[in-house]
Design a protein around this motif. Structure first.
Motif, PDB file in Angstrom:
ATOM      1  N   LEU A  47       0.822  -1.202   0.000  1.00 35.36           N
ATOM      2  CA  LEU A  47       0.000   0.000   0.000  1.00 35.36           C
ATOM      3  C   LEU A  47       0.863   1.261   0.000  1.00 35.36           C
ATOM      4  O   LEU A  47       0.529   2.246  -0.654  1.00 35.36           O
ATOM      5  CB  LEU A  47      -0.927   0.000   1.216  1.00 35.36           C
ATOM      6  CG  LEU A  47      -2.047  -1.040   1.214  1.00 35.36           C
ATOM      7  CD1 LEU A  47      -2.860  -0.937   2.502  1.00 35.36           C
ATOM      8  CD2 LEU A  47      -2.956  -0.865   0.009  1.00 35.36           C
ATOM      9  N   VAL A  48       1.964   1.217   0.724  1.00 32.75           N
ATOM     10  CA  VAL A  48       2.874   2.370   0.747  1.00 32.75           C
ATOM     11  C   VAL A  48       3.476   2.602  -0.629  1.00 32.75           C
ATOM     12  O   VAL A  48       3.564   3.743  -1.107  1.00 32.75           O
ATOM     13  CB  VAL A  48       3.984   2.152   1.798  1.00 32.75           C
ATOM     14  CG1 VAL A  48       5.026   3.272   1.705  1.00 32.75           C
ATOM     15  CG2 VAL A  48       3.390   2.101   3.199  1.00 32.75           C
ATOM     16  N   LEU A  49       3.883   1.530  -1.308  1.00 35.73           N
ATOM     17  CA  LEU A  49       4.455   1.652  -2.651  1.00 35.73           C
ATOM     18  C   LEU A  49       3.427   2.186  -3.643  1.00 35.73           C
ATOM     19  O   LEU A  49       3.748   3.013  -4.499  1.00 35.73           O
ATOM     20  CB  LEU A  49       4.994   0.300  -3.117  1.00 35.73           C
ATOM     21  CG  LEU A  49       6.256  -0.196  -2.406  1.00 35.73           C
ATOM     22  CD1 LEU A  49       6.626  -1.590  -2.901  1.00 35.73           C
ATOM     23  CD2 LEU A  49       7.418   0.767  -2.619  1.00 35.73           C
ATOM     24  N   LEU A  50       2.187   1.720  -3.526  1.00 31.21           N
ATOM     25  CA  LEU A  50       1.134   2.233  -4.398  1.00 31.21           C
ATOM     26  C   LEU A  50       0.895   3.724  -4.150  1.00 31.21           C
ATOM     27  O   LEU A  50       0.685   4.492  -5.100  1.00 31.21           O
ATOM     28  CB  LEU A  50      -0.159   1.451  -4.164  1.00 31.21           C
ATOM     29  CG  LEU A  50      -0.231   0.048  -4.768  1.00 31.21           C
ATOM     30  CD1 LEU A  50      -1.462  -0.687  -4.251  1.00 31.21           C
ATOM     31  CD2 LEU A  50      -0.262   0.118  -6.294  1.00 31.21           C
ATOM     32  N   SER A  51       0.939   4.126  -2.889  1.00 26.46           N
ATOM     33  CA  SER A  51       0.753   5.542  -2.551  1.00 26.46           C
ATOM     34  C   SER A  51       1.871   6.397  -3.131  1.00 26.46           C
ATOM     35  O   SER A  51       1.630   7.490  -3.665  1.00 26.46           O
ATOM     36  CB  SER A  51       0.685   5.711  -1.035  1.00 26.46           C
ATOM     37  OG  SER A  51      -0.386   4.978  -0.482  1.00 26.46           O
ATOM     38  N   LEU A  52       3.100   5.903  -3.038  1.00 22.04           N
ATOM     39  CA  LEU A  52       4.235   6.638  -3.591  1.00 22.04           C
ATOM     40  C   LEU A  52       4.154   6.703  -5.113  1.00 22.04           C
ATOM     41  O   LEU A  52       4.497   7.723  -5.724  1.00 22.04           O
ATOM     42  CB  LEU A  52       5.548   5.983  -3.156  1.00 22.04           C
ATOM     43  CG  LEU A  52       5.874   6.082  -1.658  1.00 22.04           C
ATOM     44  CD1 LEU A  52       7.151   5.313  -1.337  1.00 22.04           C
ATOM     45  CD2 LEU A  52       6.018   7.541  -1.227  1.00 22.04           C
ATOM     46  N   GLY A  53       3.725   5.598  -5.725  1.00 22.86           N
ATOM     47  CA  GLY A  53       3.547   5.602  -7.178  1.00 22.86           C
ATOM     48  C   GLY A  53       2.492   6.606  -7.597  1.00 22.86           C
ATOM     49  O   GLY A  53       2.657   7.323  -8.596  1.00 22.86           O
ATOM     50  N   TRP A  54       1.402   6.666  -6.830  1.00 20.85           N
ATOM     51  CA  TRP A  54       0.368   7.661  -7.117  1.00 20.85           C
ATOM     52  C   TRP A  54       0.930   9.077  -7.014  1.00 20.85           C
ATOM     53  O   TRP A  54       0.705   9.912  -7.911  1.00 20.85           O
ATOM     54  CB  TRP A  54      -0.788   7.501  -6.134  1.00 20.85           C
ATOM     55  CG  TRP A  54      -1.728   8.668  -6.181  1.00 20.85           C
ATOM     56  CD1 TRP A  54      -2.711   8.895  -7.093  1.00 20.85           C
ATOM     57  CD2 TRP A  54      -1.728   9.799  -5.296  1.00 20.85           C
ATOM     58  NE1 TRP A  54      -3.332  10.080  -6.834  1.00 20.85           N
ATOM     59  CE2 TRP A  54      -2.757  10.663  -5.739  1.00 20.85           C
ATOM     60  CE3 TRP A  54      -0.972  10.151  -4.181  1.00 20.85           C
ATOM     61  CZ2 TRP A  54      -3.048  11.853  -5.098  1.00 20.85           C
ATOM     62  CZ3 TRP A  54      -1.255  11.343  -3.535  1.00 20.85           C
ATOM     63  CH2 TRP A  54      -2.273  12.183  -3.993  1.00 20.85           C
ATOM     64  N   LEU A  55       1.657   9.358  -5.944  1.00 22.56           N
ATOM     65  CA  LEU A  55       2.206  10.699  -5.741  1.00 22.56           C
ATOM     66  C   LEU A  55       3.185  11.067  -6.848  1.00 22.56           C
ATOM     67  O   LEU A  55       3.237  12.222  -7.291  1.00 22.56           O
ATOM     68  CB  LEU A  55       2.903  10.773  -4.377  1.00 22.56           C
ATOM     69  CG  LEU A  55       3.488  12.137  -3.988  1.00 22.56           C
ATOM     70  CD1 LEU A  55       2.398  13.193  -3.935  1.00 22.56           C
ATOM     71  CD2 LEU A  55       4.205  12.035  -2.640  1.00 22.56           C
ATOM     72  N   LEU A  56       3.951  10.088  -7.312  1.00 17.97           N
ATOM     73  CA  LEU A  56       4.939  10.333  -8.358  1.00 17.97           C
ATOM     74  C   LEU A  56       4.277  10.766  -9.661  1.00 17.97           C
ATOM     75  O   LEU A  56       4.768  11.666 -10.349  1.00 17.97           O
ATOM     76  CB  LEU A  56       5.773   9.066  -8.575  1.00 17.97           C
ATOM     77  CG  LEU A  56       6.838   9.121  -9.680  1.00 17.97           C
ATOM     78  CD1 LEU A  56       7.902  10.153  -9.353  1.00 17.97           C
ATOM     79  CD2 LEU A  56       7.466   7.743  -9.861  1.00 17.97           C
ATOM     80  N   PHE A  57       3.157  10.142 -10.010  1.00 19.05           N
ATOM     81  CA  PHE A  57       2.500  10.428 -11.283  1.00 19.05           C
ATOM     82  C   PHE A  57       1.378  11.453 -11.168  1.00 19.05           C
ATOM     83  O   PHE A  57       0.869  11.921 -12.194  1.00 19.05           O
ATOM     84  CB  PHE A  57       1.944   9.134 -11.888  1.00 19.05           C
ATOM     85  CG  PHE A  57       2.989   8.268 -12.512  1.00 19.05           C
ATOM     86  CD1 PHE A  57       3.363   8.440 -13.829  1.00 19.05           C
ATOM     87  CD2 PHE A  57       3.619   7.275 -11.773  1.00 19.05           C
ATOM     88  CE1 PHE A  57       4.327   7.644 -14.413  1.00 19.05           C
ATOM     89  CE2 PHE A  57       4.586   6.470 -12.335  1.00 19.05           C
ATOM     90  CZ  PHE A  57       4.950   6.643 -13.667  1.00 19.05           C
ATOM     91  N   PHE A  58       0.994  11.812  -9.953  1.00 19.76           N
ATOM     92  CA  PHE A  58      -0.122  12.724  -9.758  1.00 19.76           C
ATOM     93  C   PHE A  58       0.038  14.062 -10.491  1.00 19.76           C
ATOM     94  O   PHE A  58      -0.944  14.573 -11.065  1.00 19.76           O
ATOM     95  CB  PHE A  58      -0.342  12.951  -8.261  1.00 19.76           C
ATOM     96  CG  PHE A  58      -1.491  13.866  -7.956  1.00 19.76           C
ATOM     97  CD1 PHE A  58      -2.770  13.594  -8.412  1.00 19.76           C
ATOM     98  CD2 PHE A  58      -1.292  15.018  -7.190  1.00 19.76           C
ATOM     99  CE1 PHE A  58      -3.830  14.446  -8.129  1.00 19.76           C
ATOM    100  CE2 PHE A  58      -2.345  15.862  -6.900  1.00 19.76           C
ATOM    101  CZ  PHE A  58      -3.618  15.585  -7.374  1.00 19.76           C
ATOM    102  N   PRO A  59       1.228  14.685 -10.529  1.00 22.59           N
ATOM    103  CA  PRO A  59       1.345  15.968 -11.238  1.00 22.59           C
ATOM    104  C   PRO A  59       1.017  15.887 -12.724  1.00 22.59           C
ATOM    105  O   PRO A  59       0.762  16.920 -13.354  1.00 22.59           O
ATOM    106  CB  PRO A  59       2.823  16.350 -11.021  1.00 22.59           C
ATOM    107  CG  PRO A  59       3.215  15.648  -9.771  1.00 22.59           C
ATOM    108  CD  PRO A  59       2.466  14.348  -9.799  1.00 22.59           C
ATOM    109  N   ASN A  60       1.035  14.678 -13.301  1.00 23.51           N
ATOM    110  CA  ASN A  60       0.720  14.555 -14.719  1.00 23.51           C
ATOM    111  C   ASN A  60      -0.725  14.943 -15.023  1.00 23.51           C
ATOM    112  O   ASN A  60      -1.040  15.324 -16.165  1.00 23.51           O
ATOM    113  CB  ASN A  60       0.960  13.113 -15.187  1.00 23.51           C
ATOM    114  CG  ASN A  60       2.429  12.762 -15.220  1.00 23.51           C
ATOM    115  OD1 ASN A  60       3.239  13.472 -15.793  1.00 23.51           O
ATOM    116  ND2 ASN A  60       2.788  11.644 -14.593  1.00 23.51           N
ATOM    117  N   ALA A  61      -1.617  14.822 -14.035  1.00 24.43           N
ATOM    118  CA  ALA A  61      -3.027  15.157 -14.262  1.00 24.43           C
ATOM    119  C   ALA A  61      -3.229  16.665 -14.477  1.00 24.43           C
ATOM    120  O   ALA A  61      -3.791  17.072 -15.502  1.00 24.43           O
ATOM    121  CB  ALA A  61      -3.881  14.631 -13.108  1.00 24.43           C
ATOM    122  N   PRO A  62      -2.796  17.522 -13.552  1.00 25.97           N
ATOM    123  CA  PRO A  62      -2.966  18.955 -13.798  1.00 25.97           C
ATOM    124  C   PRO A  62      -2.015  19.504 -14.863  1.00 25.97           C
ATOM    125  O   PRO A  62      -2.277  20.564 -15.434  1.00 25.97           O
ATOM    126  CB  PRO A  62      -2.674  19.586 -12.424  1.00 25.97           C
ATOM    127  CG  PRO A  62      -1.808  18.606 -11.725  1.00 25.97           C
ATOM    128  CD  PRO A  62      -2.276  17.261 -12.183  1.00 25.97           C
TER     129      PRO A  62
END
Length: 224
Positions: free
Chosen positions: A73-88
């Protein structure tokens, strides 16, 4: 909020898919009529914008099964945070608009990609917010939301002006770290990138708060 209503999640996912089809379809029409592949890069940008939603969705599904914090779950959260700026980030593609006779078509074309990408980001942030609220606490989740919006603003700046990508964290970590430190620290010597990051953070946070409010009204007004 989305995690509390599977029907709501399904409907928003359908909207996300419809928006993606609309954007890609409009691009296909442009390519067919002009023979130009300009703006084709936005398909890749849209894919990258949907990646954090996929991370958040898998994170939510795993949390529903495990109900405990794990390394996965921690790795998934970090992966989400890493790619999150691509949305805006896709919103900044307006810089590619020209002054030719097609600007009237290109503007809504870019907005279709940007709006769909922005929605994907809001949906992913909502899922992560709910998981963190259940796994840790509401205050912790809110802190992560605030930090994510701020870091996303920095990420958009690094991507648009310095041309870094999400995978540069693994491919060129040293160059990315040095450049980020040089451009953002100390803050009083680099007001421009911080002002840009703050603008995007406020815009993202404001739209997310509106999204949560509207979704809450819809969730409580409709049967599950």
């Amino acid at each position: 909020m989305l995690a509390e209503s599977p029907r709501l999640t399904n409907r928003l996912t359908a909207v996300l898919m419809a928006g993606s089809c609309l954007a890609v379809g409009a691009l296909a029409v442009r390519v067919h009529r002009t023979g130009s592949m300009w703006f084709a890069f936005m398909i890749w940008n849209l894919v990258l914008a949907v990646v954090p939603f996929c991370f958040a969705l898998v994170l939510h599904l795993r949390w529903q099964r495990q109900r405990r914090v794990s390394a996965g779950l921690v790795l998934l959260s970090l992966g989400w945070l890493l790619f999150f700026p691509n949305a805006p980030y896709v919103l900044t593609d307006v810089v590619h608009l020209g002054n030719d006779r097609l600007w009237w078509y290109d503007l809504p074309l870019v907005m279709a990609f940007a709006g769909t990408s922005w929605l994907a980001g809001l949906m992913s942030l909502d899922l992560v917010d709910d998981v963190l609220t259940q796994a840790v606490s509401r205050n912790f989740a809110r802190g992560v939301v605030l930090a994510s919006c701020w870091l996303s603003g920095m990420g958009v700046y690094l991507g648009r002006f310095l041309r870094f990508n999400s995978w540069d964290v693994a491919r060129s970590p040293r160059a990315l770290t040095i450049t980020a430190l040089q451009k953002f620290l100390p803050p009083w010597k680099h007001p421009q990138p911080h002002a840009f990051a703050l603008f995007f953070a406020v815009l993202l946070l404001g739209s997310y708060m509106t999204f949560r409010m509207l979704r809450a009204n819809e969730c409580y007004a409709s049967p599950r």
